[in-house]
Scaffold this active site. Structure first.
Site, PDB file in Angstrom:
ATOM      1  CB  CYS A   7      -4.667  -7.316   4.968  1.00  8.76           C
ATOM      2  SG  CYS A   7      -5.302  -6.175   3.737  1.00  8.76           S
ATOM      3  NE  ARG A   9      -9.378  -5.700   1.562  1.00 12.07           N
ATOM      4  CZ  ARG A   9      -8.510  -6.700   1.475  1.00 12.07           C
ATOM      5  NH1 ARG A   9      -8.436  -7.586   2.449  1.00 12.07           N
ATOM      6  NH2 ARG A   9      -7.727  -6.833   0.427  1.00 12.07           N
ATOM      7  CG  HIS A  27      -1.918  -1.171   1.135  1.00  9.26           C
ATOM      8  ND1 HIS A  27      -2.928  -1.259   0.207  1.00  9.26           N
ATOM      9  CD2 HIS A  27      -1.988  -2.317   1.866  1.00  9.26           C
ATOM     10  CE1 HIS A  27      -3.587  -2.398   0.394  1.00  9.26           C
ATOM     11  NE2 HIS A  27      -3.032  -3.061   1.383  1.00  9.26           N
TER      12      HIS A  27
END
Lengths: 115, 279
Positions: free
Chosen positions: B240, B236, B197
């Site tokens: 991950c 989420r 990210h």
């Protein structure tokens, strides 16, 4: 009798060479399957390989591998544990973290060197 | 000067520096640093655009996404969330009684540091604390009622600018713990959140572009096609963790709350645009 032995020997030698060639082909084919498998190598998640669909771009394209890795062991080590070359790499240490076995990585390396 | 003296001076300097961590605000430096990082990397993308996640890198995907947003699949969740939000508890009170401004338009202030509890309070955590203080059973985290209430509260906060405060010594520690988690490698695949990210933004994992860190929090809760329903940001987080083959943590564990605190702080200045849809 002599001729028969000679023929037999010739046949064996030929069969042997053929076996060896088949074995190499099988190793490369198995390496290719491991490279493509999403739960095994899953190399395409990050690397482009020519003619393969939907490759990622996190890592460099897998091209001209023989020229880039004249020493097979360096390529093996890169797959085994890429963090030794670059600690912050995104590449998982496939061997060190037991994602793949030594044998499986050898097969993958054999395949990669054909690219 | 001999070696010993050099070492003495160096350790003295290090010591002074470690005090400095608390005398200046590391967090505000970070927020600027990450914004600078992204604007340098992608000079044609305005900081405000990051609320749209990875769609800013892919026009076709953005078109498709905007079409979905015309008739959003989370619409029902907002309605249902409002209904739940407005339904009184057994004692006659409601969620509104637990929040500033009756719970309307306040999502941009969460997660917030609570000095009395010495803890980071996320919006979902606050919703359940509200229930418990009114003798109601807490809701299960991740999806369902809690995600719908949160979706409604996010909806009433659309356009409000994220304004997370990190100022006291302990809140900075919580922030730093979240930051450490984001940058630590974990799992069999040995990947940090930042690997996908931050460093590799606008690069592809197979067909997908992972959302950039900046703006990652603005659009939650999210209706994910993969889930076929609406979930919270911590759902989420768990995903991950599992994807890198690490053990997922518990919902609203201290680490996940601190992680959400860190991540939201970095997006200070961006508007809330949740709920939204993602693949």
């Amino acid at each position: 009798m002599k001729l028969y032995t000679l023929l037999l020997l010739l046949f064996c030698a030929f069969a042997n060479a053929q076996d060896e060639k088949n074995a190499i082909n099988t190793t490369i084919e198995q390496g290719y399957q491991l490279v493509k498998n999403r739960t095994m190598g899953n190399c395409l998640a990050c690397h482009m390989i020519q003619d393969e669909k939907a490759p990622g771009s996190f890592g460099p394209p897998l091209v001209a591998m023989k020229a880039r890795f004249p020493d097979r062991s360096i390529l093996f080590n890169q797959v085994w544990d890429a963090t030794t070359m670059n600690p912050s790499t995104s590449m998982p240490p496939f061997g060190k973290n037991m994602i793949l076995s030594k044998d499986e990585i050898e097969k993958i390396v054999s395949y990669l060197l054909t690219l | 000067m001999n070696m010993k003296n050099i070492i003495k001076i160096l350790s003295f300097l290090l010591l002074i520096n470690s005090f400095n961590v608390f005398s200046q605000n590391v967090a505000s430096d970070d927020a600027q640093m990450f914004k600078d990082y992204f604007s340098k990397r992608f000079p044609n993308i305005e900081i405000e655009e990051y609320v749209d996640g990875s769609y800013i890198f892919d026009e076709d995907a953005k078109e498709q996404w905007l079409e979905i947003e015309d008739f959003p699949p989370y619409e029902f969740d907002i309605e249902r969330g409002q209904e739940l939000f407005e339904t009184p508890f057994t004692n006659g009170k409601s969620y509104a009684s637990c929040f500033e401004n009756n719970g309307i338009g306040i999502k941009q202030k969460y997660p917030k540091w609570n000095e009395a509890q010495k803890a980071v309070i996320t919006l979902e955590y606050a919703i359940n604390q509200c229930r418990e203080s009114n003798n109601e059973i807490p809701l299960a985290y991740g999806k369902g009622d809690i995600a719908q209430i949160s979706a409604y509260m996010a909806f009433t906060s659309r356009g409000n600018i994220i304004d997370i405060q990190v100022s006291t010594k302990e809140s900075i520690e919580a922030y730093l713990q979240g930051k450490k988690y984001y940058f630590s490698k974990r799992g069999q695949l040995n990947m940090a959140c930042a690997n996908c990210h931050v460093a590799t933004s606008n690069l592809r994992l197979r067909n997908e572009i992972p959302g950039p860190m900046l703006g990652q929090v603005t659009h939650w809760p999210v209706y994910r096609s993969k889930w076929e329903n609406t979930g919270t940001i911590q759902r989420r987080f768990k995903g991950c963790n599992t994807q890198v083959r690490a053990k997922a943590l518990e919902y609203q564990s201290e680490t996940y709350r601190n992680l959400e605190y860190f991540l939201t702080y970095i997006s200070n200045g961006l508007p809330i645009n949740g709920p939204s849809t993602r693949k």
